[in-house]
Motif scaffolding. Structure first.
Motif, PDB file in Angstrom:
ATOM      1  N   ASN A  16       2.151  12.199   9.004  1.00  0.00           N
ATOM      2  CA  ASN A  16       2.948  10.974   9.122  1.00  0.00           C
ATOM      3  C   ASN A  16       2.263   9.963  10.049  1.00  0.00           C
ATOM      4  O   ASN A  16       2.888   9.336  10.889  1.00  0.00           O
ATOM      5  N   MET A  17       0.930   9.849   9.871  1.00  0.00           N
ATOM      6  CA  MET A  17       0.150   8.947  10.707  1.00  0.00           C
ATOM      7  C   MET A  17      -0.530   7.844   9.919  1.00  0.00           C
ATOM      8  O   MET A  17      -0.500   6.692  10.305  1.00  0.00           O
ATOM      9  N   ASN A  18      -1.188   8.187   8.812  1.00  0.00           N
ATOM     10  CA  ASN A  18      -2.060   7.234   8.142  1.00  0.00           C
ATOM     11  C   ASN A  18      -1.565   6.883   6.739  1.00  0.00           C
ATOM     12  O   ASN A  18      -1.000   5.818   6.511  1.00  0.00           O
ATOM     13  N   ARG A  19      -1.721   7.815   5.789  1.00  0.00           N
ATOM     14  CA  ARG A  19      -1.414   7.500   4.395  1.00  0.00           C
ATOM     15  C   ARG A  19       0.054   7.191   4.176  1.00  0.00           C
ATOM     16  O   ARG A  19       0.399   6.175   3.559  1.00  0.00           O
ATOM     17  N   SER A  20       0.947   8.032   4.670  1.00  0.00           N
ATOM     18  CA  SER A  20       2.382   7.796   4.450  1.00  0.00           C
ATOM     19  C   SER A  20       2.852   6.546   5.176  1.00  0.00           C
ATOM     20  O   SER A  20       3.704   5.807   4.687  1.00  0.00           O
ATOM     21  N   MET A  21       2.273   6.264   6.338  1.00  0.00           N
ATOM     22  CA  MET A  21       2.699   5.093   7.109  1.00  0.00           C
ATOM     23  C   MET A  21       2.201   3.794   6.486  1.00  0.00           C
ATOM     24  O   MET A  21       2.896   2.781   6.502  1.00  0.00           O
ATOM     25  N   GLU A  22       0.990   3.804   5.942  1.00  0.00           N
ATOM     26  CA  GLU A  22       0.469   2.608   5.276  1.00  0.00           C
ATOM     27  C   GLU A  22       1.334   2.284   4.054  1.00  0.00           C
ATOM     28  O   GLU A  22       1.722   1.131   3.834  1.00  0.00           O
ATOM     29  N   ALA A  23       1.673   3.316   3.269  1.00  0.00           N
ATOM     30  CA  ALA A  23       2.537   3.105   2.096  1.00  0.00           C
ATOM     31  C   ALA A  23       3.947   2.693   2.533  1.00  0.00           C
ATOM     32  O   ALA A  23       4.569   1.830   1.912  1.00  0.00           O
ATOM     33  N   HIS A  24       4.454   3.297   3.601  1.00  0.00           N
ATOM     34  CA  HIS A  24       5.777   2.939   4.153  1.00  0.00           C
ATOM     35  C   HIS A  24       5.795   1.440   4.471  1.00  0.00           C
ATOM     36  O   HIS A  24       6.723   0.716   4.095  1.00  0.00           O
ATOM     37  N   SER A  25       4.751   0.974   5.146  1.00  0.00           N
ATOM     38  CA  SER A  25       4.649  -0.430   5.524  1.00  0.00           C
ATOM     39  C   SER A  25       4.656  -1.337   4.292  1.00  0.00           C
ATOM     40  O   SER A  25       5.408  -2.315   4.221  1.00  0.00           O
ATOM     41  N   LEU A  27       5.736  -0.691   1.164  1.00  0.00           N
ATOM     42  CA  LEU A  27       6.990  -0.625   0.413  1.00  0.00           C
ATOM     43  C   LEU A  27       8.123  -1.342   1.144  1.00  0.00           C
ATOM     44  O   LEU A  27       8.938  -2.022   0.528  1.00  0.00           O
ATOM     45  N   ALA A  28       8.164  -1.188   2.463  1.00  0.00           N
ATOM     46  CA  ALA A  28       9.209  -1.864   3.252  1.00  0.00           C
ATOM     47  C   ALA A  28       9.077  -3.375   3.112  1.00  0.00           C
ATOM     48  O   ALA A  28      10.080  -4.090   2.954  1.00  0.00           O
ATOM     49  N   LYS A  29       7.840  -3.874   3.138  1.00  0.00           N
ATOM     50  CA  LYS A  29       7.630  -5.323   2.993  1.00  0.00           C
ATOM     51  C   LYS A  29       8.058  -5.820   1.618  1.00  0.00           C
ATOM     52  O   LYS A  29       8.406  -6.984   1.456  1.00  0.00           O
ATOM     53  N   LYS A  30       8.034  -4.935   0.619  1.00  0.00           N
ATOM     54  CA  LYS A  30       8.456  -5.323  -0.735  1.00  0.00           C
ATOM     55  C   LYS A  30       9.963  -5.120  -0.943  1.00  0.00           C
ATOM     56  O   LYS A  30      10.475  -5.354  -2.026  1.00  0.00           O
ATOM     57  N   GLY A  31      10.651  -4.655   0.090  1.00  0.00           N
ATOM     58  CA  GLY A  31      12.103  -4.539   0.000  1.00  0.00           C
ATOM     59  C   GLY A  31      12.625  -3.189  -0.467  1.00  0.00           C
ATOM     60  O   GLY A  31      13.806  -3.051  -0.765  1.00  0.00           O
ATOM     61  N   PHE A  32      11.754  -2.179  -0.535  1.00  0.00           N
ATOM     62  CA  PHE A  32      12.211  -0.852  -0.946  1.00  0.00           C
ATOM     63  C   PHE A  32      12.939  -0.143   0.201  1.00  0.00           C
ATOM     64  O   PHE A  32      12.646  -0.372   1.374  1.00  0.00           O
ATOM     65  N   ASP A  33      13.850   0.743  -0.157  1.00  0.00           N
ATOM     66  CA  ASP A  33      14.529   1.635   0.790  1.00  0.00           C
ATOM     67  C   ASP A  33      13.593   2.827   0.970  1.00  0.00           C
ATOM     68  O   ASP A  33      13.563   3.737   0.142  1.00  0.00           O
ATOM     69  N   VAL A  34      12.783   2.807   2.026  1.00  0.00           N
ATOM     70  CA  VAL A  34      11.713   3.804   2.169  1.00  0.00           C
ATOM     71  C   VAL A  34      11.694   4.414   3.560  1.00  0.00           C
ATOM     72  O   VAL A  34      12.017   3.756   4.543  1.00  0.00           O
ATOM     73  N   LEU A 155      -1.541   1.427  -4.691  1.00  0.00           N
ATOM     74  CA  LEU A 155      -1.218   2.219  -5.883  1.00  0.00           C
ATOM     75  C   LEU A 155       0.228   2.713  -5.854  1.00  0.00           C
ATOM     76  O   LEU A 155       0.950   2.616  -6.855  1.00  0.00           O
ATOM     77  N   ILE A 156       0.646   3.232  -4.716  1.00  0.00           N
ATOM     78  CA  ILE A 156       2.029   3.726  -4.585  1.00  0.00           C
ATOM     79  C   ILE A 156       3.015   2.577  -4.787  1.00  0.00           C
ATOM     80  O   ILE A 156       4.041   2.724  -5.454  1.00  0.00           O
ATOM     81  N   SER A 157       2.693   1.421  -4.229  1.00  0.00           N
ATOM     82  CA  SER A 157       3.548   0.251  -4.393  1.00  0.00           C
ATOM     83  C   SER A 157       3.656  -0.135  -5.871  1.00  0.00           C
ATOM     84  O   SER A 157       4.757  -0.389  -6.381  1.00  0.00           O
ATOM     85  N   ASP A 158       2.521  -0.154  -6.575  1.00  0.00           N
ATOM     86  CA  ASP A 158       2.528  -0.458  -8.020  1.00  0.00           C
ATOM     87  C   ASP A 158       3.395   0.544  -8.785  1.00  0.00           C
ATOM     88  O   ASP A 158       4.176   0.178  -9.650  1.00  0.00           O
ATOM     89  N   MET A 159       3.218   1.823  -8.448  1.00  0.00           N
ATOM     90  CA  MET A 159       3.962   2.880  -9.132  1.00  0.00           C
ATOM     91  C   MET A 159       5.472   2.705  -8.888  1.00  0.00           C
ATOM     92  O   MET A 159       6.274   2.818  -9.819  1.00  0.00           O
ATOM     93  N   CYS A 160       5.853   2.411  -7.651  1.00  0.00           N
ATOM     94  CA  CYS A 160       7.273   2.227  -7.335  1.00  0.00           C
ATOM     95  C   CYS A 160       7.848   1.005  -8.043  1.00  0.00           C
ATOM     96  O   CYS A 160       8.998   1.027  -8.499  1.00  0.00           O
ATOM     97  N   LEU A 161       7.061  -0.060  -8.156  1.00  0.00           N
ATOM     98  CA  LEU A 161       7.522  -1.246  -8.888  1.00  0.00           C
ATOM     99  C   LEU A 161       7.752  -0.909 -10.356  1.00  0.00           C
ATOM    100  O   LEU A 161       8.733  -1.352 -10.958  1.00  0.00           O
TER     101      LEU A 161
END
Length: 195
Positions: A16-25, A27-34, A155-161
């Motif tokens: 919970n330091m690099n990959r998950s936090m970058e994606a968290h950031s 997705l949160a900016k795009k308005g997802f509940d993450v 990529l994760i952001s695209d997939m979630c969209l």
């Protein structure tokens, strides 16, 4: 900002330091509940050499880790990007969280490596479902470095969209993931578990 969808998403890596936090950031900016988590026993980040990582307990604040690295070797941890990473992390939440310790419910669990995917499935299958709601566990392999974490977050952001645009995620997810896999040219793993 209102959530983009009512999908509850967790992004999970080992510490919970690099990959998950970058994606968290992202997705949160795009308005997802993450939310984001790690599955490891401890939070492990690079140290002064490959055989000497810095190891912390889950729950140690990002700020405390930042201060510790600053004290140990400011130049090294500035140069390798860890201080920048921790600075981003502490703007998102206070500390790394362990997935196996949360009681939160999610619709989609996105893991960043196959080992983490296996740990999440093992944990979810060991729990007694409370409401039998479907949870999609999806893995996309992302190398644990800063550049790959950024690419992975896109990529994760695209997939979630793509998932958010479905009328019925449970029935359409296989098609969405197949299309996404072809687009990103990375293998995707998918399993269904129950909350």
């Amino acid at each position: 900002m209102a959530p983009l969808t009512d999908l509850r998403i967790a992004v999970i890596c080992s510490s919970n330091m690099n990959r998950s936090m970058e994606a968290h950031s992202f997705l949160a900016k795009k308005g997802f509940d993450v939310k984001s988590f790690g599955t490891g026993d401890k939070v492990k980040i690079p140290g002064s050499s490959a055989d000497r990582p810095n190891i912390y307990e889950f729950g140690t604040s990002y700020d405390d880790i930042y201060q510790d690295l600053l004290f140990k070797d400011k130049a090294l941890y500035t140069q390798n990007g860890l201080l920048h990473t921790l600075d981003r992390n502490r703007r998102i939440k206070t500390h790394p969280e362990k997935f196996q310790e949360t009681n939160d419910k999610f619709d989609i669990l996105i893991t960043c490596e196959e080992r983490v995917y296996d740990q999440v499935l093992e944990y979810m299958e060991s729990q007694t479902p409370t409401d039998n709601s479907i949870v999609h566990v999806v893995n996309i392999d992302i190398q644990d470095n800063l550049e790959e974490a950024t690419i992975g977050a896109f990529l994760i952001s695209d997939m979630c969209l793509m998932m958010a645009k479905t009328e019925d995620l449970d029935n359409e997810i296989e098609e969405v993931l197949h299309n996404f896999e072809e687009k990103c040219d990375r293998p995707i793993l998918h399993s269904i578990v129950f909350n």
